[in-house]
Design a protein around this motif. Sequence first.
Motif, PDB file in Angstrom:
ATOM      1  N   PHE A  62      63.582  27.924  28.192  1.00  0.00           N
ATOM      2  CA  PHE A  62      64.372  28.931  28.896  1.00  0.00           C
ATOM      3  C   PHE A  62      65.841  28.542  28.866  1.00  0.00           C
ATOM      4  CE2 PHE A  62      64.219  25.747  32.167  1.00  0.00           C
ATOM      5  CZ  PHE A  62      65.360  25.956  32.935  1.00  0.00           C
ATOM      6  N   ARG A  63      66.669  29.527  29.122  1.00  0.00           N
ATOM      7  CA  ARG A  63      68.081  29.321  29.427  1.00  0.00           C
ATOM      8  C   ARG A  63      68.480  30.448  30.363  1.00  0.00           C
ATOM      9  NH1 ARG A  63      70.106  29.876  23.213  1.00  0.00           N
ATOM     10  NH2 ARG A  63      69.341  31.975  22.823  1.00  0.00           N
ATOM     11  N   CYS A  64      69.416  30.173  31.255  1.00  0.00           N
ATOM     12  CA  CYS A  64      69.758  31.179  32.258  1.00  0.00           C
ATOM     13  C   CYS A  64      71.255  31.203  32.522  1.00  0.00           C
ATOM     14  CB  CYS A  64      68.983  30.939  33.551  1.00  0.00           C
ATOM     15  SG  CYS A  64      69.279  29.351  34.336  1.00  0.00           S
ATOM     16  N   GLU A  65      71.663  32.277  33.176  1.00  0.00           N
ATOM     17  CA  GLU A  65      73.073  32.501  33.483  1.00  0.00           C
ATOM     18  C   GLU A  65      73.149  33.144  34.865  1.00  0.00           C
ATOM     19  OE1 GLU A  65      75.715  35.948  31.706  1.00  0.00           O
ATOM     20  OE2 GLU A  65      75.508  34.312  30.258  1.00  0.00           O
ATOM     21  N   VAL A  66      73.917  32.560  35.754  1.00  0.00           N
ATOM     22  CA  VAL A  66      74.111  33.111  37.093  1.00  0.00           C
ATOM     23  C   VAL A  66      75.169  34.205  37.006  1.00  0.00           C
ATOM     24  CG1 VAL A  66      74.925  32.604  39.428  1.00  0.00           C
ATOM     25  CG2 VAL A  66      73.473  30.956  38.220  1.00  0.00           C
ATOM     26  N   THR A  67      74.841  35.385  37.541  1.00  0.00           N
ATOM     27  CA  THR A  67      75.789  36.496  37.557  1.00  0.00           C
ATOM     28  C   THR A  67      75.384  37.510  38.620  1.00  0.00           C
ATOM     29  OG1 THR A  67      76.796  38.294  36.279  1.00  0.00           O
ATOM     30  CG2 THR A  67      74.549  37.684  35.687  1.00  0.00           C
ATOM     31  N   THR A  68      76.365  38.094  39.266  1.00  0.00           N
ATOM     32  CA  THR A  68      76.062  39.156  40.224  1.00  0.00           C
ATOM     33  C   THR A  68      75.920  40.499  39.512  1.00  0.00           C
ATOM     34  OG1 THR A  68      78.422  39.440  40.659  1.00  0.00           O
ATOM     35  CG2 THR A  68      77.180  38.015  42.170  1.00  0.00           C
ATOM     36  N   ALA A  69      76.349  40.569  38.268  1.00  0.00           N
ATOM     37  CA  ALA A  69      76.204  41.787  37.461  1.00  0.00           C
ATOM     38  C   ALA A  69      74.938  41.680  36.609  1.00  0.00           C
ATOM     39  CB  ALA A  69      77.433  41.982  36.588  1.00  0.00           C
ATOM     40  N   TYR A  70      73.845  41.252  37.228  1.00  0.00           N
ATOM     41  CA  TYR A  70      72.610  40.941  36.501  1.00  0.00           C
ATOM     42  C   TYR A  70      72.012  42.137  35.766  1.00  0.00           C
ATOM     43  CZ  TYR A  70      71.000  42.416  41.133  1.00  0.00           C
ATOM     44  OH  TYR A  70      70.820  43.096  42.306  1.00  0.00           O
ATOM     45  N   SER A  71      72.065  43.312  36.345  1.00  0.00           N
ATOM     46  CA  SER A  71      71.465  44.483  35.701  1.00  0.00           C
ATOM     47  C   SER A  71      72.214  44.855  34.420  1.00  0.00           C
ATOM     48  CB  SER A  71      71.459  45.667  36.666  1.00  0.00           C
ATOM     49  OG  SER A  71      70.856  46.787  36.070  1.00  0.00           O
ATOM     50  N   THR A  72      73.520  44.939  34.512  1.00  0.00           N
ATOM     51  CA  THR A  72      74.342  45.263  33.351  1.00  0.00           C
ATOM     52  C   THR A  72      74.241  44.175  32.292  1.00  0.00           C
ATOM     53  OG1 THR A  72      75.873  46.438  34.785  1.00  0.00           O
ATOM     54  CG2 THR A  72      76.686  45.826  32.606  1.00  0.00           C
ATOM     55  N   ARG A  73      74.247  42.922  32.729  1.00  0.00           N
ATOM     56  CA  ARG A  73      74.177  41.799  31.781  1.00  0.00           C
ATOM     57  C   ARG A  73      72.845  41.798  31.039  1.00  0.00           C
ATOM     58  NH1 ARG A  73      75.822  38.899  27.901  1.00  0.00           N
ATOM     59  NH2 ARG A  73      75.696  36.649  28.107  1.00  0.00           N
ATOM     60  N   ARG A  74      71.752  42.097  31.723  1.00  0.00           N
ATOM     61  CA  ARG A  74      70.450  42.143  31.054  1.00  0.00           C
ATOM     62  C   ARG A  74      70.425  43.259  30.012  1.00  0.00           C
ATOM     63  NH1 ARG A  74      64.716  44.162  32.948  1.00  0.00           N
ATOM     64  NH2 ARG A  74      63.418  42.984  31.528  1.00  0.00           N
ATOM     65  N   GLN A  75      70.944  44.421  30.368  1.00  0.00           N
ATOM     66  CA  GLN A  75      71.006  45.522  29.403  1.00  0.00           C
ATOM     67  C   GLN A  75      71.818  45.117  28.179  1.00  0.00           C
ATOM     68  OE1 GLN A  75      72.660  48.698  31.712  1.00  0.00           O
ATOM     69  NE2 GLN A  75      70.696  49.254  32.628  1.00  0.00           N
ATOM     70  N   GLU A  76      72.942  44.453  28.418  1.00  0.00           N
ATOM     71  CA  GLU A  76      73.794  43.994  27.322  1.00  0.00           C
ATOM     72  C   GLU A  76      73.041  43.018  26.416  1.00  0.00           C
ATOM     73  OE1 GLU A  76      78.179  41.921  26.826  1.00  0.00           O
ATOM     74  OE2 GLU A  76      77.001  41.473  28.609  1.00  0.00           O
ATOM     75  N   LEU A  77      72.337  42.057  27.007  1.00  0.00           N
ATOM     76  CA  LEU A  77      71.582  41.081  26.212  1.00  0.00           C
ATOM     77  C   LEU A  77      70.485  41.757  25.393  1.00  0.00           C
ATOM     78  CD1 LEU A  77      71.249  38.184  28.807  1.00  0.00           C
ATOM     79  CD2 LEU A  77      72.601  38.154  26.698  1.00  0.00           C
ATOM     80  N   LEU A  78      69.790  42.720  25.990  1.00  0.00           N
ATOM     81  CA  LEU A  78      68.738  43.433  25.264  1.00  0.00           C
ATOM     82  C   LEU A  78      69.317  44.227  24.092  1.00  0.00           C
ATOM     83  CD1 LEU A  78      66.569  44.615  28.278  1.00  0.00           C
ATOM     84  CD2 LEU A  78      65.776  43.162  26.392  1.00  0.00           C
ATOM     85  N   MET A  79      70.431  44.912  24.320  1.00  0.00           N
ATOM     86  CA  MET A  79      71.047  45.694  23.244  1.00  0.00           C
ATOM     87  C   MET A  79      71.584  44.787  22.138  1.00  0.00           C
ATOM     88  SD  MET A  79      72.865  48.939  25.156  1.00  0.00           S
ATOM     89  CE  MET A  79      73.828  47.982  26.315  1.00  0.00           C
ATOM     90  N   GLN A  80      72.153  43.644  22.501  1.00  0.00           N
ATOM     91  CA  GLN A  80      72.632  42.696  21.493  1.00  0.00           C
ATOM     92  C   GLN A  80      71.479  42.151  20.662  1.00  0.00           C
ATOM     93  OE1 GLN A  80      74.760  39.765  23.737  1.00  0.00           O
ATOM     94  NE2 GLN A  80      76.649  40.939  23.764  1.00  0.00           N
TER      95      GLN A  80
END
Length: 105
Positions: A62-80
Amino acid sequence: MAIEKVWQKLDESSLKRVSGQLGVFELGNKAGEVVYIGVADARSLFGLHGELAAKIGSVENFRCEVTTAYSTRRQELLMQHHARHGQYPCLNSGSETLSLGRLSP
């Protein structure tokens, strides 16, 4: 940009360093390929720590990233991921990716 951190083995000892904060995470197989992109959101019990602890035994890394914009960041990672590989990670369901847009390189 994808999560730019080194893969860590998903086990109890590694999770001691993971906090209960909100954020996103990637799960990987032995070959270092992303097989799931997940989120620890406001509904997650114990944040990233709790979400990852529930996955012990199902994947290697695993690897993780702390962010309060978790929903947008997950969408971005999936699209990338889709833009790079032509498909979403194998363990992400269709309902998680149905409404996502497409990125072009």
